[in-house]
Design an enzyme around this catalytic site. Structure first.
Site: not given
Ligand code: NAI
Length: 477
Positions: A191, A193, A283, A456
């Site tokens: 993932g 993400g 996710g 600046h």
């Molecule tokens: P995410 O939704 O950002 O990314 C998950 C990724 O995994 C996606 O790109 C998806 O296509 C991929 N994926 C899903 N199933 C898969 C599979 N079977 N094989 C390969 N790839 C797959 O989720 P993430 O990174 O787990 O974060 C979760 C949540 O936590 C996010 O929705 C975010 O809003 C929140 N979060 C926010 C942060 C921030 O604002 N900086 C920091 C950490 C988390």
């Protein structure tokens, strides 16, 4: 007789603890139910964000960036350091101390604001003359309290792959990935993400060879396409993060000390990823298990989110839900705003959240942040817009800080000049975006930003120049 409160909040993450504090500030008798246990076994407030999310990850981020600076970047400043060592135990201890300080800070805030902490697991257990009954199952047994209003703020948990148990030692979600006891030589991440990129970058900087595999064919699909393209170039070509898109996982086999992921590459060929640790960051899912939703008739949608309206009202009278357990982005600050809004509405005020002005931040290096619409969203909606873009490479402060990568892009309505979206990839993006959020909140035009005097030399001048560029009149390009 059961204790009676005006408001009982279930969950003390950012959405829940802010709701509780705001309700108490407004004179409501308030309690918050929480049973999060630290690895040492003590009960902690703060939920995922403070214990195993935003706060500890930022501590690791800073440590790993410092390590990379001293090992790779100081040379250009004429600073040489020999005998540099990384003591992971100290690094993790620092992180733990920050978490302990922040979580005990909430306990202090609860005391100061007279919020009662009900230590246990909260569950909706029906209604009676005094309002809703909330069951609290704690270490000393199960108790019931009455609440005129209930605010559900139970958050979310990491989504796991079917048939792949997470032990948080070898196969980890966000929790284990913040506490590796050694630096893995080969780290696999499923993932690409926000969590995969943030934590993948942290461990790469600390010395791991990182490979990220992602199901979708596009990189960072939610971000503006120009930002995603720039991020791809910087992360893969300049920093050596190995990211493969469009894969399909076939099997994951966990050994005693390693993991093998078999997958089909985008072209269909069979591939293997062998690693010492694996982070599964695919996710998150809302936490409604054991909440008693079914028993009281609280509506939950097919994906497990509690159904709410724009003001976080559920289908049940005086039951509200806020944060990750309801629709919208899973962002701590979105939950905080919802928590405050609900408390204010309960107290008879006019609470409101502007969902069009919620900033996104991805804490990679460089950081990525945006607010409002992306260029592809405006195109799809047929909105006529003008775009202004300015690179950090032309900014003296950015060069001095050794952060020449990236740019700011401002998108404004072609007719009214109202700011519709602002996208930043570059150093300090998480801080710079605040100005853009304010612009969107106040319905500002790009000219408004362009006419504001920016200090600046500062990184904020890049925002200024991008706003000037909307009207093709940037001063330094
Ligand atoms: P995410 O939704 O950002 O990314 C998950 C990724 O995994 C996606 O790109 C998806 O296509 C991929 N994926 C899903 N199933 C898969 C599979 N079977 N094989 C390969 N790839 C797959 O989720 P993430 O990174 O787990 O974060 C979760 C949540 O936590 C996010 O929705 C975010 O809003 C929140 N979060 C926010 C942060 C921030 O604002 N900086 C920091 C950490 C988390």
């Amino acid at each position: 007789m059961a204790q009676t409160f005006d408001v009982v909040v279930i969950g003390s993450g950012p959405a829940g603890y802010i709701a509780a504090i705001r309700a108490a500030q407004l004179g409501l008798a308030t309690a918050c139910v929480e049973d999060w246990k630290s690895p040492k076994g003590d009960l902690r407030l703060g939920g995922t964000c403070l214990n195993v999310g935003c706060i500890p990850s930022k501590a690791l981020l800073e440590s790993s960036e410092n390590y990379e600076r001293v090992t790779h970047k100081f040379k250009a400043h004429g600073i040489t350091a020999t005998g540099v060592k990384l003591d992971l135990a100290t690094l993790l201890d620092r992180k733990e101390k920050i978490v302990a300080k922040m979580t005990s800070g909430i306990a202090g805030l609860f005391k100061k604001n007279k919020v009662t902490w009900l230590q246990g697991r909260g569950k909706l257990a029906g209604s009676g003359a005094e309002g809703w009954q909330v069951e609290v199952a704690g270490a000393k047994g199960t108790d019931k309290v009455s609440a005129r209003h209930v605010i559900v703020a139970t958050g979310s948990k990491a989504r796991h792959l079917p048939d792949l148990p997470v032990d948080n030692v070898i196969v980890c979600d966000n929790e284990g990935a913040l506490s590796f006891d050694s630096i893995p030589e080969r780290l696999g991440v499923i993932g690409a993400g926000v969590i995969g990129l943030e934590l993948g970058s942290v461990w790469r900087r600390l010395g791991s060879k990182v490979k990220i595999i992602e199901a979708l064919p596009a990189f960072l699909g939610a971000a503006d396409e120009a930002v995603a393209a720039e991020a791809w170039k910087i992360f893969t070509k300049e920093q050596g993060l190995d990211i493969e898109l469009g894969i399909k996982i076939k099997s994951v086999k966990k050994g005693r000390k390693d993991v093998t992921v078999e997958y089909a590459a985008a072209d269909g060929s069979a591939k293997k990823l062998e690693c010492d640790r694996l982070i599964v960051s695919i996710g998150r899912v809302p936490n409604t298990d054991g909440l008693g939703a079914d028993a009281v008739g609280l509506k939950v949608d097919a994906r497990g989110f509690i159904e709410v309206d724009d003001h976080c009202r559920s289908n049940l009278p005086n039951v509200w839900a806020v944060g990750d357990v309801v629709r919208g982005p899973m962002l701590a600050h979105k939950g905080e705003e919802e928590g405050a809004m609900v408390a204010e509405i309960i107290a008879g005020q006019k609470g409101h959240v502007n969902y069009d002005a919620i900033p996104w931040v991805i804490y990679t290096a460089p950081e990525i942040a945006w607010v409002g619409k992306t260029e592809q969203q405006l195109k799809a909606a047929g909105v006529e817009y003008r775009a202004g873009r300015f690179p950090f490479a032309y900014n003296g402060r950015a060069l001095g800080r050794d952060e020449p990568e990236g740019f700011v892009k401002v998108l404004a309505d072609a007719k009214t000049d109202r700011v519709l979206g602002v996208h930043v990839i570059g150093g300090q993006a998480s801080e710079l975006i605040a100005e853009a959020v304010m612009a969107i909140e106040f319905s500002a035009s790009s000219e408004d930003i362009a006419r504001i005097c920016h200090a600046h030399p500062s990184m904020s001048e890049v925002m200024h120049e991008a706003a000037l560029a909307v009207d093709k009149r940037s001063w330094n390009s």
